[in-house]
Design a protein around this motif. Structure first.
Motif, PDB file in Angstrom:
ATOM      1  N   LEU A 378       0.735  -1.239   0.204  1.00 17.15           N
ATOM      2  CA  LEU A 378      -0.103   0.088   0.102  1.00 17.15           C
ATOM      3  C   LEU A 378       1.014   1.198   0.052  1.00 17.15           C
ATOM      4  CD1 LEU A 378      -2.706   1.559   0.283  1.00 17.15           C
ATOM      5  CD2 LEU A 378      -2.620   1.117   2.634  1.00 17.15           C
ATOM      6  N   VAL A 379       1.916   1.193   0.875  1.00 17.79           N
ATOM      7  CA  VAL A 379       2.830   2.350   0.751  1.00 17.79           C
ATOM      8  C   VAL A 379       3.430   2.758  -0.472  1.00 17.79           C
ATOM      9  CG1 VAL A 379       4.808   3.508   1.766  1.00 17.79           C
ATOM     10  CG2 VAL A 379       3.320   2.177   3.174  1.00 17.79           C
ATOM     11  N   LYS A 380       3.945   1.698  -1.154  1.00 19.27           N
ATOM     12  CA  LYS A 380       4.276   1.685  -2.522  1.00 19.27           C
ATOM     13  C   LYS A 380       3.058   2.415  -3.653  1.00 19.27           C
ATOM     14  CE  LYS A 380       7.894   0.902  -4.024  1.00 19.27           C
ATOM     15  NZ  LYS A 380       8.650   1.976  -4.382  1.00 19.27           N
ATOM     16  N   ARG A 381       2.175   1.816  -3.274  1.00 16.34           N
ATOM     17  CA  ARG A 381       1.120   2.261  -4.294  1.00 16.34           C
ATOM     18  C   ARG A 381       0.716   3.653  -3.950  1.00 16.34           C
ATOM     19  NH1 ARG A 381      -4.992   0.054  -2.852  1.00 16.34           N
ATOM     20  NH2 ARG A 381      -6.216   1.507  -4.337  1.00 16.34           N
ATOM     21  N   VAL A 382       0.939   4.319  -2.601  1.00 20.28           N
ATOM     22  CA  VAL A 382       0.670   5.506  -2.271  1.00 20.28           C
ATOM     23  C   VAL A 382       1.597   6.316  -3.046  1.00 20.28           C
ATOM     24  CG1 VAL A 382       0.368   7.310  -0.359  1.00 20.28           C
ATOM     25  CG2 VAL A 382      -0.797   5.030  -0.401  1.00 20.28           C
ATOM     26  N   ASN A 383       3.009   6.083  -2.869  1.00 20.75           N
ATOM     27  CA  ASN A 383       4.281   6.740  -3.342  1.00 20.75           C
ATOM     28  C   ASN A 383       4.107   6.971  -4.992  1.00 20.75           C
ATOM     29  OD1 ASN A 383       4.958   7.033  -0.724  1.00 20.75           O
ATOM     30  ND2 ASN A 383       6.435   5.142  -0.855  1.00 20.75           N
ATOM     31  N   GLU A 384       3.404   5.833  -5.455  1.00 25.77           N
ATOM     32  CA  GLU A 384       3.579   6.068  -6.947  1.00 25.77           C
ATOM     33  C   GLU A 384       2.330   7.249  -7.432  1.00 25.77           C
ATOM     34  OE1 GLU A 384       2.323   2.255  -8.292  1.00 25.77           O
ATOM     35  OE2 GLU A 384       4.289   1.247  -7.931  1.00 25.77           O
ATOM     36  N   LYS A 385       1.485   7.309  -6.560  1.00 31.85           N
ATOM     37  CA  LYS A 385       0.271   8.093  -6.779  1.00 31.85           C
ATOM     38  C   LYS A 385       0.980   9.568  -6.574  1.00 31.85           C
ATOM     39  CE  LYS A 385      -3.509   5.009  -5.908  1.00 31.85           C
ATOM     40  NZ  LYS A 385      -3.730   4.895  -7.524  1.00 31.85           N
TER      41      LYS A 385
END
Length: 508
Positions: A378-385
């Motif tokens: 989830l953290v990686k997903r947020v950082n991509e956004k």
């Protein structure tokens, strides 16, 4: 500069593409709200049970969409070459209420694959441009061929009352149009009246009635078209999961099929629970019980079958006949359905990088490190956004500065950065321990305060408070002064004596 005919043609073409996008946008919005039709059911099941489960949904779409948005918090903007966040940009952000509206914009991008931000000057306050997040169903941008950044035109189309409105944004112009609403919620009878009266119109009048017309300058109180002082299309797109040669991807689109499957399994579980969750008994080799049928005088005039539903209520049956038998069907195994649902939810978690404890809700004996590991996806997903949304918001900050007439700062903002709150979720104990270790190896207080989660404005307030406290404690101020001096560690006795003399001169 575009002519009226060119502007009308461009509005028509952009509107056609906007209408093409509406189907997926509307579907994703309905699924996010939990309005999910029953899919994948057989014709017979849908015929008998479709209406029963029409308003039911086990809504996982909302959880998947909300999980990254709740960790997307803008804390400031910093231009290239500056050491601190820009106060003026943050003031414009706050005065437009974007600390709250930005969450709506991010959620719109996650659901609809994109959202937009519109920047335009405010004639009543030249220092505070108007900045609004816009829905993907109302806005569209045309880019230069081969570029995903250079904007050639932008359109915003919306409805208000019985009128359609459209605003076309060009680098040098802004056009405003309107037309009567082409689709209205009318009864079939009134729609027939409209169709009949259209026959009374002169040739070409109906077509003219449905086309865009420039809005009246007197009603607007401004020229139409009007010049664009920023020299750029003031509409910016926030793409979600952008692609090199195709449209960006919504986080919701990939969840819809599994959401439909989960809803169907729940419907089947409920049906099995209603019909087959208890052992079913059947009587074989016996005639159906009957009771005498009496007339008004109390005489037997015939027989009538007993209502079998009465046996289900009374739980008593009269069995006659020497060959009567009782057979039993076992109750349905409802655990098989819940096992399928758990597997489907696990697939959703893996496909969308949503932590399973967000979806399943089971947490037992999990350490802080285990939780951090579970949320890595989830953290990686947020950082991509943050990466893609940040590029768009940096352009928004540039437009704000251009609207304020600060061209030099706007140029510096092109290479600037957007400041975000930390994406990871940690306990205060973990965070404090990490910050103390970072301080021991030399990180400055202001950087640590930002990592703690304070906004740049709050950090400035804390620094000012620390300075005031130091002024009230001269000894602490002198100690801090010595600590800031180069070579604070004395090499010989003379340095120690010199520092002691300096401390003696400090008034207490």
């Amino acid at each position: 500069m575009a002519t009226l005919a060119q502007a009308l043609e461009l509005v028509s073409l952009l509107e056609s593409e906007l209408i093409r996008r509406r189907a997926e946008i509307d579907r994703n919005g309905e699924y996010y709200r939990g309005k999910q039709p029953l899919k994948f059911a057989s014709d017979d099941f849908a015929k008998f049970h479709g209406d029963r489960y029409r308003d039911f949904s086990d809504n996982w779409v909302q959880v998947v969409a909300d999980s990254p948005v709740e960790r997307l918090d803008v804390t400031g903007f910093q231009a290239s070459g500056e050491e601190k966040a820009d106060k003026d940009l943050w003031q414009v952000w706050q005065m437009n209420g974007l600390d709250g509206d930005s969450q709506l914009g991010f959620l719109g991008a996650v659901n609809s694959a994109r959202s937009f931000v519109l920047v335009w000057g405010d004639p009543d306050d030249e220092d505070t441009p108007i900045v609004t997040f816009e829905d993907a169903a109302q806005c569209i941008i045309a880019y230069e061929p081969g570029s995903r950044v250079r904007r050639r035109a932008g359109l915003k189309r919306w409805q208000d009352g019985n009128v359609d409105y459209a605003t076309l944004y060009l680098p040098d112009q802004l056009w405003k149009f309107e037309r009567p609403l082409s689709r209205q919620d009318k009864s079939p009878q009134m729609a027939d009246v409209d169709d009949a009266m259209r026959l009374w119109l002169p040739p070409g009048a109906e077509e003219r009635r449905r086309t865009w017309e420039p809005r009246d300058e007197e009603k607007l109180g401004e020229p139409n078209p009007q010049p664009n002082p920023m020299g750029l299309v003031p509409l910016v797109e926030l793409p979600n999961k952008p692609m090199l040669v195709d449209d960006p991807i919504s986080d919701v689109s990939g969840v819809v099929a599994m959401q439909d499957a989960i809803n169907l399994v729940w419907a089947q579980l409920f049906t099995a629970s209603d019909y087959a969750s208890f052992p079913q008994r059947v009587i074989l080799g016996a005639e159906r019980p009957v009771i005498p049928k009496l007339n008004a005088a109390g005489e037997i005039v015939g027989k009538q079958p007993v209502d079998l539903a009465k046996f289900a209520v009374d739980r008593v049956a009269w069995i006659t006949g020497k060959d009567a038998k009782i057979a039993e069907w076992q109750a349905a195994n409802l655990a098989a359905y819940t096992a399928i649902i758990e597997v489907a939810v696990g697939h959703l978690a893996a496909q969308t990088r949503t932590p399973q404890h967000y979806l399943i809700g089971k947490m037992a004996n999990l350490s802080g490190d285990a939780l951090l590991a579970a949320e890595t996806g989830l953290v990686k997903r947020v950082n991509e956004k943050k990466l893609w949304f940040g590029q768009a918001l940096r352009e928004v900050a540039r437009l704000i500065l251009l609207a304020r007439g600060e061209d030099a700062k706007a140029k510096a903002m092109r290479a600037g950065s957007v400041l975000w709150a930390d994406s990871e979720s940690r306990s205060y104990a973990q965070l404090a321990d990490a910050l103390v270790k970072l301080k021991d190896i030399g990180f400055p207080f202001e950087w640590l305060a930002l990592r703690y989660g304070l906004t740049p404005t709050e950090v400035a307030d804390v620094v000012a408070m620390r300075e005031r406290e130091a002024e009230m404690d001269p000894v602490a101020a002198a100690t801090a002064m010595l600590a800031r001096r180069p070579g604070a560690e004395p090499d010989d006795g003379e340095d120690v004596d010199a520092e002691a003399e300096e401390l003696d001169e400090v008034p207490v």
